[in-house]
Write an enzyme that holds these catalytic residues in place. Structure first.
Site, PDB file in Angstrom:
ATOM      1  NE  ARG A 143     -31.361  42.343  -2.333  1.00 11.89           N
ATOM      2  CZ  ARG A 143     -31.429  41.085  -1.898  1.00 11.89           C
ATOM      3  NH1 ARG A 143     -31.087  40.097  -2.698  1.00 11.89           N
ATOM      4  NH2 ARG A 143     -31.834  40.821  -0.683  1.00 11.89           N
ATOM      5  CE  LYS A 152     -35.215  41.127  -1.186  1.00 17.57           C
ATOM      6  NZ  LYS A 152     -35.906  40.560   0.004  1.00 17.57           N
ATOM      7  N   GLY A 198     -26.750  43.445  -7.160  1.00 16.30           N
ATOM      8  CA  GLY A 198     -28.093  43.905  -7.468  1.00 16.30           C
ATOM      9  C   GLY A 198     -29.075  42.807  -7.798  1.00 16.30           C
ATOM     10  NE  ARG A 224     -41.064  44.008  -1.135  1.00 13.82           N
ATOM     11  CZ  ARG A 224     -39.769  44.332  -1.082  1.00 13.82           C
ATOM     12  NH1 ARG A 224     -39.381  45.558  -1.420  1.00 13.82           N
ATOM     13  NH2 ARG A 224     -38.872  43.463  -0.693  1.00 13.82           N
ATOM     14  NE  ARG A 251     -36.806  51.325   1.682  1.00 11.59           N
ATOM     15  CZ  ARG A 251     -36.576  50.029   1.476  1.00 11.59           C
ATOM     16  NH1 ARG A 251     -36.149  49.284   2.470  1.00 11.59           N
ATOM     17  NH2 ARG A 251     -36.757  49.488   0.289  1.00 11.59           N
ATOM     18  CG  ASP A 287     -32.505  49.781   6.073  1.00 10.55           C
ATOM     19  OD1 ASP A 287     -32.039  49.629   7.211  1.00 10.55           O
ATOM     20  OD2 ASP A 287     -32.320  48.969   5.151  1.00 10.55           O
ATOM     21  CG  ASP A 347     -36.405  43.920   2.254  1.00 13.84           C
ATOM     22  OD1 ASP A 347     -36.252  42.940   1.487  1.00 13.84           O
ATOM     23  OD2 ASP A 347     -35.500  44.759   2.449  1.00 13.84           O
TER      24      ASP A 347
END
Length: 473
Positions: free
Chosen positions: A93, A114, A127, A180, A187, A256, A266
């Site tokens: 998403r 996001k 999403g 962001r 990751r 992740d 996140d």
């Protein structure tokens, strides 16, 4: 068009190739209502000169920034979710929208999104991001930055005019698109995907890419995988220590959700501790307490072990084990340093500093539910004994359980004592971000579209950030 000469586009992620990311398009939203723009963060990458109309064009409709990625890229990755391997992950998403250089440091930075629509990795998801989720993340990143935690920064929040259905909150609920600003979106799970697919050449490519862009000091190392793991281990240990000193519970520390630059990002079901509790969990679905506050260092180390297993396909196993074995020392050194930063005092010696950190956590344990996490650091900042013993918790601090902390702190000097002249320290209470306050801020938005409490809280956190002067690192 960004007019600032500080805007320096440098899109590099596409160099990795099609096995690492998929070109995607942002969703078309019914509305694009600008709710938050972080001009201080935008200034660091030359985007603060955008008008609101240009801002919405780029961060609401996702028109490409000049000289940047022509098409957003949804990153491919796998990951362990609550220690169960999931090969069906990826940016479901969100996407990488742009890459650009940070003013002053020259660091490569990502603009990641996001709630911007479905991608090949959305599975059964829509999403989208709830507006409440965006509000919570903006508050989290502001507070973490104020407390000196290496974190992504919420750059933008745009309400989308959508009504979303969710199982875990009253629905329909309002939708949002968030951007962001992060140091990297590569990751641990980015490596895991290619290990799972038995593609060592891609792991080598990814390792070389990461070293070139984020760890150039490792370019001449003979064993690049081992050198990279050692560097990432140090960064991850420092991040875990910063969380612990901030009394922060990430909530979902899957592989992740950890990146290779040691930056927190996140934020879903996060919490700041109301008081010391090693067993405190943030996610209602964490029934076993796997990601409880006190288990976060253990979890970070476990995640590093999974990264090491991927690098073992291309690196020397002994060097990787040696890199992992540095975690405990790196973590304890970082935790001691983080506690001293939070107390605002100057280091004396390694042995004395360790004892001061221990005394601080012992004081928290002794204070129980009567002592909230943030006030202790506020009260004693800069060895503020006079302030602490004249404040609202004076009776608590006079108790025998705090004698060791008082004794240890007595020999320390304030680091940058001029900070204590800030009016912030004249108040009786510090800024906190406890769950109930977040819920109250959201209630004002949900019930009356009243954003005043949200913006007031961000302004108050910014006051705390300036007063503390804690540089993340």
């Amino acid at each position: 068009m960004p007019a600032s000469p500080l805007y320096r586009p440098d899109p590099r992620v596409s160099e990795l190739g099609g096995e690492f990311a998929d070109p995607v398009a942002a969703a078309a939203f019914p509305e694009t209502i600008l709710r938050f723009r972080n001009d201080r963060a935008a200034r660091t990458v030359g985007l603060d000169t955008l008008t609101d109309a240009e801002w919405i064009a780029h961060f609401g409709r996702f028109e490409p920034l000049p000289g940047n990625l022509p098409t957003p890229l949804a990153m491919r990755y796998h990951g362990h979710q609550f220690r169960v391997y999931n090969p069906d992950l990826g940016d479901g998403r969100g996407f990488t929208f742009a890459q650009l250089r940070e003013t002053g440091t020259g660091r490569l930075m990502d603009l990641g999104t996001k709630g911007t629509g479905q991608t090949p990795w959305s599975r059964q998801g829509d999403g989208r991001l709830t507006l409440k989720g965006g509000v919570r993340e903006a508050l989290a990143t502001a507070m973490l930055e104020a407390l000196g935690v290496p974190t992504s920064r919420t750059l933008s929040l745009v309400e989308t005019g959508e009504a979303l259905m969710r199982n875990d909150e009253p629905s329909p609920t309002r939708g949002a698109a968030m951007v962001r600003l992060s140091h990297s979106h590569i990751r641990f799970g980015s490596f895991q995907r290619h290990a799972y697919l038995q593609a060592p050449q891609r792991i080598t490519r990814l390792t070389d890419h990461v070293i070139e862009l984020y760890y150039p000091e490792l370019a001449d190392e003979a064993d690049r995988p081992g050198a990279l793991l050692r560097a990432v281990t140090a960064k991850a240990a420092a991040l875990a220590a910063a969380w612990m000193a901030a009394g922060f519970v990430h909530g979902v520390l899957n592989t992740d959700n950890m990146n290779i630059t040691g930056e927190s990002f996140d934020y879903g079901p996060y919490r700041f501790l109301p008081y010391n509790d090693p067993n405190f969990t943030a996610a209602y679905f964490d029934s076993t307490g796997l990601y409880a506050f006190g288990r976060q260092p253990e979890t970070v180390f476990w995640n590093l072990q999974q990264l090491a297993a991927c690098l073992a396909l291309v690196g020397d196993q002994d060097a990787l084990i040696a890199a992992l074995n540095t975690f405990a020392g790196e973590y304890h050194r970082a935790l001691t340093a983080a506690v001293l930063r939070r107390l605002g005092v100057r280091s004396r010696s390694e042995a004395e500093d360790v004892e001061l950190a221990k005394a601080t956590f012992q004081a928290f344990a002794g204070g129980g539910t009567a002592l909230r996490w943030e006030p202790l650091f506020f009260d004693w900042f800069g060895n503020g004994e006079a302030r602490a013993l004249a404040g609202p918790r004076a009776g608590l601090y006079a108790d025998e359980g705090f004698a060791e902390l008082r004794r240890r702190l007595g020999s320390y000097e304030a680091e940058r004592p001029e900070r204590l002249a800030d009016p912030y320290f004249e108040g009786p209470e510090p800024q906190e971000l406890i769950y109930e306050e977040i819920e109250a801020i959201w209630a004002s938005i949900a019930e009356a579209d009243d954003w005043s409490a949200f913006h007031a809280k961000l302004a108050a956190i910014e006051t705390a950030r300036k007063a503390y002067g804690l540089a993340a690192g």
